[in-house]
Scaffold this motif. Structure first.
Motif, short mmCIF file in Angstrom:
data_model
loop_
_atom_site.label_atom_id
_atom_site.label_comp_id
_atom_site.label_asym_id
_atom_site.label_seq_id
_atom_site.Cartn_x
_atom_site.Cartn_y
_atom_site.Cartn_z
N SER A 20 0.86 -1.18 0.00
CA SER A 20 0.00 0.00 0.00
C SER A 20 0.89 1.22 0.00
O SER A 20 2.01 1.20 0.53
CB SER A 20 -0.90 -0.01 1.25
OG SER A 20 -1.40 1.29 1.51
N ASN A 22 0.58 3.61 1.80
CA ASN A 22 0.73 4.01 3.20
C ASN A 22 1.89 3.30 3.89
O ASN A 22 2.23 3.63 5.03
CB ASN A 22 -0.57 3.73 3.97
CG ASN A 22 -1.73 4.54 3.45
OD1 ASN A 22 -1.59 5.70 3.11
ND2 ASN A 22 -2.88 3.91 3.36
N ASP A 23 2.50 2.32 3.22
CA ASP A 23 3.64 1.59 3.79
C ASP A 23 4.95 2.36 3.63
O ASP A 23 5.96 1.95 4.20
CB ASP A 23 3.81 0.23 3.09
CG ASP A 23 2.63 -0.70 3.30
OD1 ASP A 23 1.87 -0.49 4.27
OD2 ASP A 23 2.47 -1.63 2.49
N TYR A 137 -3.42 9.56 1.70
CA TYR A 137 -2.18 8.95 2.17
C TYR A 137 -1.84 9.36 3.59
O TYR A 137 -1.94 10.53 3.97
CB TYR A 137 -1.02 9.33 1.25
CG TYR A 137 0.33 9.07 1.87
CD1 TYR A 137 0.88 7.80 1.86
CD2 TYR A 137 1.04 10.10 2.50
CE1 TYR A 137 2.11 7.54 2.45
CE2 TYR A 137 2.27 9.86 3.09
CZ TYR A 137 2.80 8.57 3.07
OH TYR A 137 4.02 8.33 3.66
N LYS A 138 -1.40 8.37 4.37
CA LYS A 138 -0.85 8.61 5.70
C LYS A 138 0.07 7.45 6.04
O LYS A 138 -0.36 6.29 6.03
CB LYS A 138 -1.95 8.73 6.76
CG LYS A 138 -1.40 9.10 8.14
CD LYS A 138 -2.52 9.29 9.14
CE LYS A 138 -1.96 9.70 10.50
NZ LYS A 138 -3.04 9.86 11.52
N TYR A 139 1.34 7.75 6.31
CA TYR A 139 2.29 6.69 6.60
C TYR A 139 1.84 5.91 7.83
O TYR A 139 1.53 6.48 8.87
CB TYR A 139 3.68 7.29 6.83
CG TYR A 139 4.72 6.26 7.22
CD1 TYR A 139 4.94 5.13 6.44
CD2 TYR A 139 5.48 6.42 8.38
CE1 TYR A 139 5.88 4.18 6.80
CE2 TYR A 139 6.44 5.48 8.74
CZ TYR A 139 6.64 4.36 7.96
OH TYR A 139 7.56 3.42 8.32
N ASN A 140 1.82 4.58 7.69
CA ASN A 140 1.27 3.73 8.75
C ASN A 140 2.31 3.20 9.72
O ASN A 140 1.98 2.39 10.61
CB ASN A 140 0.48 2.56 8.14
CG ASN A 140 1.33 1.69 7.22
OD1 ASN A 140 2.55 1.72 7.27
ND2 ASN A 140 0.68 0.93 6.35
N LYS A 142 4.76 1.21 9.06
CA LYS A 142 5.30 -0.09 8.66
C LYS A 142 6.73 0.06 8.18
O LYS A 142 7.08 1.05 7.53
CB LYS A 142 4.43 -0.68 7.54
CG LYS A 142 4.82 -2.08 7.11
CD LYS A 142 3.82 -2.60 6.08
CE LYS A 142 4.17 -4.00 5.61
NZ LYS A 142 3.19 -4.52 4.62
#
Length: 239
Positions: A20, A22-23, A137-140, A142
């Motif tokens: 994703s 977001n990863d 988008y938002k960095y998760n 991971k």
């Protein structure tokens, strides 16, 4: 019952390797896309960065120094803008790729009927980014590294030169339409490779020098002529 179990395991396996946007911590922007003749032509690199920032990403040009916290290239996405040829309409779309060139996300096609090239490219790219911005988008948090990310083998399995992953000069191959581009850890494009009829040999271009990259003696060698003498330079490459 056995079939259901197998299908469930297969689905879990696929999901386990899914990626994703977001990863990833940030996006690297090339100064020149394949359909452009010069760096930042029509200000497309500038427009790309502006839109990525609007979408919530951290974004850096390929020639910028990357912050210390982004040391592993596989923590980053690499953006490419593609042109879809059409009569009287400019069409562009965006691809976000991982460190091995695998497409993680493709945008909707942005269109423009402007006759001025710079205005048309800007409008169509802005329109393509509407779908990117819509991904929220938002960095998760991971962690993805070059060791944890599954890879495919873009070079024929018969070509297996030894690769020292601890080599500070190691270059990474990213697929392009006609071959590969080799990037260092910054990341910066160091060399471009064009496919030939042989999987163990490429036409190679480094700066203004053109030669070939050949697999031999369990390694890759950049060979070119300098002052009428053949130079053979060993290159550490991970495909």
């Amino acid at each position: 019952m056995k079939l259901k179990v197998l299908l469930t395991l297969l689905l879990c396996s696929v999901l386990g390797f899914s990626q994703s946007i977001n990863d990833y911590k940030a996006v690297i922007i090339p100064l020149k896309y394949d359909f452009m003749k010069t760096d930042n032509q029509y200000r497309l690199a500038t427009v790309t960065k502006s839109n990525l920032l609007r979408a919530g990403f951290k974004a850096y040009y390929a020639n910028e120094e990357i912050p210390a916290g982004l040391g592993d290239r596989c923590e980053l996405l690499y953006i490419d803008v593609k042109k879809d040829n059409a009569f009287l309409v400019t069409k562009l779309f965006v691809e976000l790729k991982d460190c091995y060139g695998k497409v993680v996300y493709t945008s909707e096609i942005g269109k423009s009927r402007e006759k001025d090239y710079e205005a048309a490219y800007k409008e169509s790219l802005d329109n393509a980014f509407i779908s990117v911005i819509g991904q929220h988008y938002k960095y998760n948090g991971k962690t993805i590294t070059s060791q944890s990310l599954p890879t495919t083998a873009p070079v024929a399995a018969t070509v297996i030169p030894t690769v020292d992953v601890s080599d500070p000069n190691l270059l990474y191959a990213q697929p392009t339409e006609n071959g590969y581009q080799l990037i260092d850890k910054t990341p910066k494009v160091v060399m471009k490779l064009l496919k030939t009829s042989r999987p163990d040999s490429f036409i190679a271009i480094k700066d203004a020098v053109q030669g070939s990259l050949n697999a031999k003696d369990n390694g890759w060698y950049f060979e070119y002529y300098q002052n009428d003498k053949l130079v053979s330079e060993k290159i550490s490459v991970k495909f």
